[in-house]
Design an enzyme around this catalytic site. Structure first.
Site, PDB file in Angstrom:
ATOM      1  N   ARG A  47       0.858  -1.201   0.000  1.00 21.83           N
ATOM      2  CA  ARG A  47       0.000   0.000   0.000  1.00 21.83           C
ATOM      3  C   ARG A  47       0.883   1.236   0.000  1.00 21.83           C
ATOM      4  NH1 ARG A  47      -1.440   1.880   4.592  1.00 21.83           N
ATOM      5  NH2 ARG A  47      -2.032  -0.098   5.526  1.00 21.83           N
ATOM      6  N   TYR A  99     -17.068  16.366 -14.895  1.00 20.54           N
ATOM      7  CA  TYR A  99     -17.621  15.007 -14.941  1.00 20.54           C
ATOM      8  C   TYR A  99     -18.623  14.809 -13.791  1.00 20.54           C
ATOM      9  CZ  TYR A  99     -17.684   9.942 -14.324  1.00 20.54           C
ATOM     10  OH  TYR A  99     -18.076   8.647 -14.150  1.00 20.54           O
ATOM     11  N   ASP A 171      -8.199  18.268 -14.598  1.00 15.13           N
ATOM     12  CA  ASP A 171      -8.480  16.895 -15.007  1.00 15.13           C
ATOM     13  C   ASP A 171      -8.113  16.789 -16.491  1.00 15.13           C
ATOM     14  OD1 ASP A 171      -9.657  14.571 -16.043  1.00 15.13           O
ATOM     15  OD2 ASP A 171     -11.315  14.622 -14.610  1.00 15.13           O
ATOM     16  N   LYS A 196      -9.301   5.773 -19.340  1.00 14.27           N
ATOM     17  CA  LYS A 196      -9.640   6.254 -20.686  1.00 14.27           C
ATOM     18  C   LYS A 196      -8.423   6.117 -21.622  1.00 14.27           C
ATOM     19  CE  LYS A 196     -13.640   7.169 -18.892  1.00 14.27           C
ATOM     20  NZ  LYS A 196     -13.476   7.523 -17.520  1.00 14.27           N
TER      21      LYS A 196
HETATM   22  C1  LIG Z   1     -13.161  13.513 -17.211  1.00 16.06           C
HETATM   23  C2  LIG Z   1     -13.297  12.373 -16.257  1.00 16.06           C
HETATM   24  N1  LIG Z   1     -12.711  12.443 -15.056  1.00 16.06           N
HETATM   25  C3  LIG Z   1     -12.814  11.438 -14.159  1.00 16.06           C
HETATM   26  C4  LIG Z   1     -13.552  10.310 -14.433  1.00 16.06           C
HETATM   27  C5  LIG Z   1     -13.651   9.216 -13.405  1.00 16.06           C
HETATM   28  O1  LIG Z   1     -12.766   8.180 -13.711  1.00 16.06           O
HETATM   29  P1  LIG Z   1     -12.974   6.640 -13.325  1.00 16.06           P
HETATM   30  O2  LIG Z   1     -14.218   6.189 -14.032  1.00 16.06           O
HETATM   31  O3  LIG Z   1     -11.732   5.994 -13.806  1.00 16.06           O
HETATM   32  O4  LIG Z   1     -13.141   6.572 -11.848  1.00 16.06           O
HETATM   33  C6  LIG Z   1     -14.162  10.181 -15.681  1.00 16.06           C
HETATM   34  C7  LIG Z   1     -14.951   8.962 -15.990  1.00 16.06           C
HETATM   35  O5  LIG Z   1     -15.682   8.909 -16.955  1.00 16.06           O
HETATM   36  C8  LIG Z   1     -14.033  11.245 -16.619  1.00 16.06           C
HETATM   37  O6  LIG Z   1     -14.627  11.183 -17.816  1.00 16.06           O
END
Ligand SMILES: Cc1ncc(COP(=O)(O)O)c(C=O)c1O
Length: 394
Positions: A47, A99, A171, A196
């Site tokens: 961890r 998101y 992000d 992604k």
């Molecule tokens: C722009 C963005 N940030 C964060 C996330 C969250 O990521 P995760 O699904 O890997 O937890 C997503 C998920 O679709 C996203 O599109």
């Protein structure tokens, strides 16, 4: 420093490998031997640190031009860690099109624990400035929004943040360090859903945080180790492998996206196309200054003659699914799927209409993608259906 593509493939030199393996091995060990009770060990418990995870963490830090990287079990765990460095009473400005999962985390987790948030349109500098309070500590946003692909200037936000001693948190999921390096534009922390483009194959859920400096890095590490939402060695390896082909995948995805846009424009069946690479727009101006490309996601409004549900239901090659950034093309209706949790009036106010289709373009042969879109448009065109019903009646 080696070039970006070389660093995608090689990462940091492997120096603890007894076997000559070309790739960092998957170290599936939760614990590590101490040579003696007072012996100093590099690894003690997975961890707190794992060599496979660390390889990925160092690599993403290098690709983003940051000092420290941290890998988490999901994008949400990474975002949670980044926001966990703040305290009750702090105030954070957030983009109004972030998101949905991040918005839920903010509203239903952090806000009830005493952190304040104000959501603003980060494209409008005056709105951001007006939201700054005495207790404001950070600005959090996505430079390209989902599903309308609207662009915020990282440099503009970082300038405002620096003038007020605030952190800028970006992000960078949609662009990745291949297309934008937010830390170079003045940001302090970058977060990713590595699920992604970085993973790139729809086979892993993962998240990453990169910090500009060691001081912020230590704060993130504290949360990573204390809360424990770490990425497993197997999944760290999948992201590592995905990263190796990031640039060639994204090149093809962008190329395909542009050809699909040309096709849609010529089809006469689309009212609006949302993509930062469309020349003559404000988004294009910013994106072309701050990015090295425009990404592989686009969205478009089908005109009234096309039944959007029929359109996505009849796609054969392009799969109907949320998520994005992988080798296979995916389509979804944000109004019904990714953004269905928002009340209808909020969806419409945000420009998310029932006719809006989002495409995450993959690396297939573009002729096959265009053929699939064409056949589905034909089936979903209402006037075609009326004619065929009339013909049946005759
Ligand atoms: C722009 C963005 N940030 C964060 C996330 C969250 O990521 P995760 O699904 O890997 O937890 C997503 C998920 O679709 C996203 O599109």
């Amino acid at each position: 420093m080696a070039g970006f593509n070389t660093r995608l493939i090689h990462g940091e030199k492997i120096n603890d490998n007894q076997t000559g393996a070309v790739n960092m091995p998957v170290y599936n060990s939760s614990t590590y031997v101490y040579p003696e009770i007072n012996g100093k060990v590099r690894w003690d418990y997975s961890r707190s640190g794992n060599p496979t995870r660390e390889y990925l963490e160092k690599q993403i830090a290098s690709l983003e031009h940051g000092s420290n990287g941290y890998a988490f079990a999901s994008g949400m765990a990474a975002i949670h860690a980044a926001l966990s460095i703040f305290e009750p009473g702090d105030h954070i400005i957030i983009g109004n099109q972030i998101y949905g999962g991040t918005y839920r985390l903010i509203k239903e987790y952090f806000e009830v624990r005493g952190i304040e948030f104000t959501s603003v349109d980060t494209k409008v500098n005056a709105e951001v400035e007006a939201a700054i309070q005495d207790n404001t500590k950070a600005i959090y946003f996505e430079p390209v929004t989902n599903p309308l692909l609207q662009v915020t200037s990282v440099r503009a936000i970082a300038n405002i943040a620096q003038a007020h001693d605030l952190l800028t948190i970006v992000d960078n999921t949609f662009l990745t360090p291949y297309l934008q390096q937010p830390l170079d534009l003045g940001a302090d922390i970058v977060v990713h859903s590595a699920t992604k483009y970085l993973g790139g194959h729809s086979d892993v859920i993962a998240g990453l945080v990169v910090t500009k400096n060691e001081t912020i890095g230590k704060q993130i590490y504290f949360v990573q180790n204390a809360l424990g939402g770490v990425l497993s060695p197997e999944n760290a390896n999948l992201v590592r492998r995905g990263i190796q082909t990031l640039s060639i995948r994204m090149d093809r995805q962008q190329e395909n996206a542009c050809k699909i846009i040309d096709f849609l424009n010529e089809s006469g069946q689309v009212d609006t196309i949302h993509y930062p690479g469309i020349k003559g727009t404000r988004d294009y101006e910013i994106a072309s200054q701050e990015n090295d490309g425009f990404g592989g996601v686009l969205s478009f409004e089908l005109n009234e003659d096309v039944d959007a549900t029929e359109f996505v239901n009849n796609l054969q090659l392009i799969r109907l699914a949320v998520s994005l950034g992988a080798v296979e093309s995916l389509a979804e209706l944000p109004y019904e799927m990714s953004h269905a949790e928002l009340p209808p009036e909020e969806r419409l106010a945000a420009g998310i209409t029932p006719q809006l289709v989002r495409l995450s373009v993959g690396i297939e042969d573009v002729e096959d993608l265009l053929g699939d879109i064409q056949q589905s448009l034909t089936i979903a065109t209402k006037s075609n259906n009326v004619q065929s019903i009339n013909r049946d009646a005759i």
